[in-house]
Enzyme design. Structure first.
Site, mmCIF file in Angstrom:
data_model
loop_
_atom_site.group_PDB
_atom_site.id
_atom_site.type_symbol
_atom_site.label_atom_id
_atom_site.label_comp_id
_atom_site.label_asym_id
_atom_site.label_seq_id
_atom_site.Cartn_x
_atom_site.Cartn_y
_atom_site.Cartn_z
ATOM 1 N N GLU A 122 45.899 37.576 40.609
ATOM 2 C CA GLU A 122 44.454 37.352 40.469
ATOM 3 C C GLU A 122 43.844 38.479 39.638
ATOM 4 O O GLU A 122 44.289 39.626 39.706
ATOM 5 C CB GLU A 122 43.829 37.322 41.864
ATOM 6 C CG GLU A 122 42.348 37.027 41.920
ATOM 7 C CD GLU A 122 41.858 36.842 43.351
ATOM 8 O OE1 GLU A 122 40.654 37.010 43.580
ATOM 9 O OE2 GLU A 122 42.687 36.535 44.246
ATOM 10 N N GLU A 126 33.544 40.442 40.337
ATOM 11 C CA GLU A 126 32.810 40.042 41.537
ATOM 12 C C GLU A 126 31.479 40.778 41.613
ATOM 13 O O GLU A 126 31.437 42.007 41.471
ATOM 14 C CB GLU A 126 33.632 40.321 42.790
ATOM 15 C CG GLU A 126 34.897 39.478 42.866
ATOM 16 C CD GLU A 126 35.704 39.754 44.109
ATOM 17 O OE1 GLU A 126 35.778 38.886 44.991
ATOM 18 O OE2 GLU A 126 36.266 40.867 44.195
#
Length: 251
Positions: A122, A126
């Site tokens: 990943e 964010e």
């Protein structure tokens, strides 16, 4: 740019058949390209169900809503899209504006994992909207968090759109905000699996230390996405705002 030139020769590390370069302007939402999460959640930590009705197109923007629910199951509904195809090394970009709200996460990221028959790799951008003056970058490598940092941003993410870019090459990952390099990591401890591209807006009442104390909402909080783009390392710059234009110019 030497790093980019070296990476072009390493594309064979990943398999053929991966997704090609694209720019999605969200005048419509092509469901042959995008999967809309609906009727489930990632885990008990998530206090909302993904609901396709919270994914909307408005004035040429994608709106991912976090909102009070009408489903009778959980108190809140949230929104997520992902590409149906996987993508490899290249430049991942999105132009985003967030809302505010403690306990909420507005994320643009790449991901693959056991549910797709692969290890968990990943690469994250964010925005924890408890503090819209900060952006978090991170990777997961075989399920382990690596290479994380926080970067201040101005104007805040709820006051303006910003372009977030991830340049992923075999030996380096670079994160940019509005074309400026703000974080990088290099070496062998990096994601290697081709991944899908995600945008999601969700909340929690349990991950308080990380995302803040959840505050009840009476109206939708909206993550607005102007566009999402991916450019293969071997391809030309697709549009003026792309970091690839700057890299091709010798960054």
């Amino acid at each position: 740019m030497a790093t980019l030139s070296l990476a072009l020769g390493a594309l064979s590390v990943q398999a053929d058949g991966l997704g090609k370069s694209f720019k999605e302007d969200f005048n419509t939402l092509d469901e042959s390209h995008w999967y809309i999460s609906d009727g489930w959640r990632n885990g008990e930590y998530q206090n909302c169900l993904w609901n396709r009705d919270r994914v909307k197109i408005a004035n040429g923007k994608l709106h991912l809503q976090y909102a009070p629910a009408s489903n009778g199951k959980l108190d809140y509904e949230c929104a997520e899209i992902s590409t149906r195809q996987r993508y490899g090394y290249g430049l991942y970009e999105a132009r985003i504006q967030t809302d505010t709200g403690s306990g909420l996460n507005a994320a643009f990221f790449t991901y693959i994992g056991p549910s797709q028959g692969a290890r968990w790799d990943e690469i994250d951008v964010e925005i924890l909207t408890k503090d819209t003056g900060m952006v978090e970058f991170n990777t997961y490598v075989n399920g382990q968090p690596k290479n994380g940092t926080k970067v201040p941003i101005s104007p805040s993410t709820d006051q303006a759109y910003h372009v977030y870019s991830i340049l992923w090459t075999p030996h380096k990952i670079r994160w940019y905000i509005n074309g400026t390099l703000v974080h990088q990591t290099r070496g062998n401890n990096l994601p290697v699996e081709p991944q899908k591209i995600f945008a999601s807006h969700w909340g929690t009442e349990t991950l308080v230390e990380w995302m803040g104390q959840f505050n009840d909402l009476r109206h939708p909080a909206i993550m607005k996405i102007d566009w999402i783009a991916y450019t293969r390392l071997s391809d030309r710059c697709q549009f003026e705002e792309s970091v690839m234009c700057k890299l091709r110019g010798g960054d």
